[in-house]
Design an enzyme around this catalytic site. Structure first.
Site, mmCIF file in Angstrom:
data_model
loop_
_atom_site.group_PDB
_atom_site.id
_atom_site.type_symbol
_atom_site.label_atom_id
_atom_site.label_comp_id
_atom_site.label_asym_id
_atom_site.label_seq_id
_atom_site.Cartn_x
_atom_site.Cartn_y
_atom_site.Cartn_z
ATOM 1 N N HIS A 1 1.649 4.228 -2.711
ATOM 2 C CA HIS A 1 1.593 5.938 -2.508
ATOM 3 C C HIS A 1 3.142 6.415 -3.022
ATOM 4 C CE1 HIS A 1 -1.928 7.126 -0.397
ATOM 5 N NE2 HIS A 1 -1.308 5.521 0.474
ATOM 6 N N GLU B 1 -4.684 7.800 -3.387
ATOM 7 C CA GLU B 1 -4.915 6.546 -2.078
ATOM 8 C C GLU B 1 -5.665 5.385 -3.851
ATOM 9 O OE1 GLU B 1 -4.711 6.662 0.709
ATOM 10 O OE2 GLU B 1 -5.694 3.634 1.122
ATOM 11 N N HIS C 1 1.227 -1.229 0.129
ATOM 12 C CA HIS C 1 0.193 -0.132 -0.264
ATOM 13 C C HIS C 1 0.933 1.096 -0.613
ATOM 14 C CE1 HIS C 1 -3.359 2.411 1.479
ATOM 15 N NE2 HIS C 1 -2.688 2.817 1.203
ATOM 16 N N GLU C 2 1.879 1.041 0.855
ATOM 17 C CA GLU C 2 2.585 2.753 0.833
ATOM 18 C C GLU C 2 3.597 2.647 0.011
ATOM 19 O OE1 GLU C 2 1.921 4.400 2.878
ATOM 20 O OE2 GLU C 2 0.692 3.259 4.453
HETATM 21 CO CO CO Z 1 -2.919 5.248 1.847
#
Ligand code: CO
Length: 497
Positions: A265, A291, A261-262
């Site tokens: 980003h 996101e 997830h990171e």
């Molecule tokens: Co996030």
């Protein structure tokens, strides 16, 4: 120097300050000794004060000079940068400094009261602080200006150009279908994920997480991975992007999906246009687009069956028993388990959206005076029952669970769900450009998708709003049909529907 060159120089030195604040914030969450906290808060607020003053005075004056000289001699990208900068500075100058100080003070008091109220399950203790924060937010909406719904002004802080009515329409059009799908899922036997619950040492987990992040496109020449209590991404600029993850020894899924997830980003931040340093063109578009990038890699890629077909072997080798007798399809099912949970951050990819929808509906009702702070817990519990079928046993596991409202962050939650919806739509567009996209994943080829995202989304920075980017990339504005198609397909396979 031309006015534009002068402004450019100023913006770059302001970005230097902002990057320094980011580095201090990263250090605060990772390696700073406890004793450093008080002074660190000073360092950061002093620098932020300088940043705010320089952008609203010096940069604003230089920007006026550029506008007065006319934009004709500038490139199309420079013109977009100038126009977006005007919007950003206007927004910053609309809020009186007294209001900003009062809000910061109210939030820093509220966050302590909230922590105590949650620990002791005492909503009444927190209610006065929440009332105060809500009043300040309504005032803020008045300062910022709006057409018919004050919620629009709050949403605009995180999601420029987005309107509450659009969020409402989006959520309403997804709600019933999502509820129907969830109903079918919970009627099926639950997926077996018990075989993943084995201890894997931290060092091994961290090395694996980093290797996966790199394989997906996270560049360690311009980034690094560390540990923190809550995973996050902080960027100095595109040339230095830090991510963190966390480790749960007996469930590697926590580390793996936090990291991916990171990394999503971070791939976005690393893909921003460094040549526009200091300008909106080097900044991210909005929270929902941010996101969309993290969730795309986490859910649409790393929770897909083709991904697991490629990664099963190396993943199984991490386990003491080598996951003997298991296959990629079983891991695919286990990482996509759906189960309604009272807690948002412990929720799966599907039921998560009900948490967001109910928070949005409650926030909108509060901001528009249709709901009082006193009636909030009952309204919360009713919605949890209606959407998730769960009884809320106490406020600590209900209305008091999130830190966001104690920061005064109203208008923030919708960006999470919008991110998932945009992600599915972007993936559908990528699938049209690469008919063999799933085959690429199965062969462990993630570079083409990453480069496509760089060109289609990242390079635009903040020069267009979310909807404009969505139209450029996919040919239409946000359409939740893509998310529902994706969800029905994936969870249909997981639960044999
Ligand atoms: Co996030």
């Amino acid at each position: 120097m031309t006015p534009f060159e002068q402004l450019n120089q100023k913006l770059q030195s302001i970005a230097d300050i902002r990057g320094s604040v980011s580095l201090l914030a990263w250090d605060q969450e990772t390696f700073m000794p406890k004793g450093g906290a008080a002074k660190r808060a000073r360092h950061m607020s002093t620098l932020q004060g300088i940043y705010h003053k320089q952008i609203t005075t010096d940069a604003n004056d230089l920007l006026k000079a550029v506008e007065d000289a006319g934009l004709d001699g500038l490139s199309p990208r420079q013109q977009l940068n100038v126009r977006q900068l005007r919007k950003d500075i206007d927004r910053l100058t609309k809020l009186p400094i007294e209001h900003v100080i009062a809000s910061t003070k109210a939030a820093s008091e509220a966050v302590h009261v909230w922590a105590k109220a949650r620990a002791t399950d005492d909503y009444a203790m927190f209610a006065p602080n929440l009332s105060q924060l809500l009043e300040l937010k309504i005032k803020e909406a008045d300062y910022l200006g709006y057409e018919d719904n004050p919620y629009d002004a709050l949403l605009d802080t995180f999601e420029p150009g987005m309107k509450a009515s659009m969020v409402e329409n989006t959520f309403n059009s997804v709600k019933d279908e999502l509820r129907e799908l969830l109903g079918k899922i919970v009627a099926q036997p639950q997926v077996d994920d018990s075989f993943l619950g084995q201890d894997i040492e931290e060092e091994k987990q961290m090395a694996y997480g980093l290797a996966i992040a790199e394989q997906l496109g996270f560049d360690t020449a311009t980034g690094r991975l560390d540990k923190s209590v809550h995973p996050f991404t902080i960027s100095m600029d595109s040339s230095d992007v830090r991510i963190t993850t966390r480790v749960q020894l007996d469930d590697i899924r926590d580390m793996l999906y936090s990291t991916v997830h990171e990394a999503g980003h971070a791939i976005y931040e690393q893909g921003l246009n460094g040549a526009d340093y200091g300008w909106p063109g080097s900044e991210s578009c909005s929270l929902s687009i941010h996101e969309s990038q993290s969730r795309l890699w986490e859910n649409n890629v790393a929770r897909s069956l083709p991904y697991w077909k490629h990664h099963f072997k190396s993943f199984a080798e991490l386990y003491p028993d080598g996951l003997q007798g298991r296959n990629p399809e079983e891991v695919f099912r286990a990482v996509n388990l759906v189960e309604p949970n009272l807690i948002r951050i412990a929720s799966d990819e599907l039921t998560y959206h009900f948490h967001i929808i109910l928070r949005f509906e409650l926030e909108d009702a509060l901001v528009n005076g249709r709901l009082s702070i006193a009636d909030l817990p009952a309204a919360w519990n009713e919605k949890v029952k209606s959407y998730l079928g769960l009884d809320v046993p106490n406020n600590a596991q209900g209305v008091l669970q999130d830190i966001h409202w104690s920061h005064g962050s109203f208008g923030y939650f919708p960006t999470y769900s919008l991110g998932s919806f945009y992600a599915a739509q972007f993936m559908a567009a990528a699938g049209r450009d690469f008919p063999d996209l799933q085959g690429q994943f199965e062969r462990g080829e993630f570079g083409p998708l990453k480069t496509w995202l760089n060109e289609q989304i990242h390079d635009h920075g903040k020069l267009h709003d979310s909807e404009a980017i969505c139209k450029m990339v996919t040919g239409e504005g946000l359409n939740v049909k893509y998310f529902m198609d994706y969800a029905k397909d994936k969870f249909g396979r997981v639960y044999g529907l």
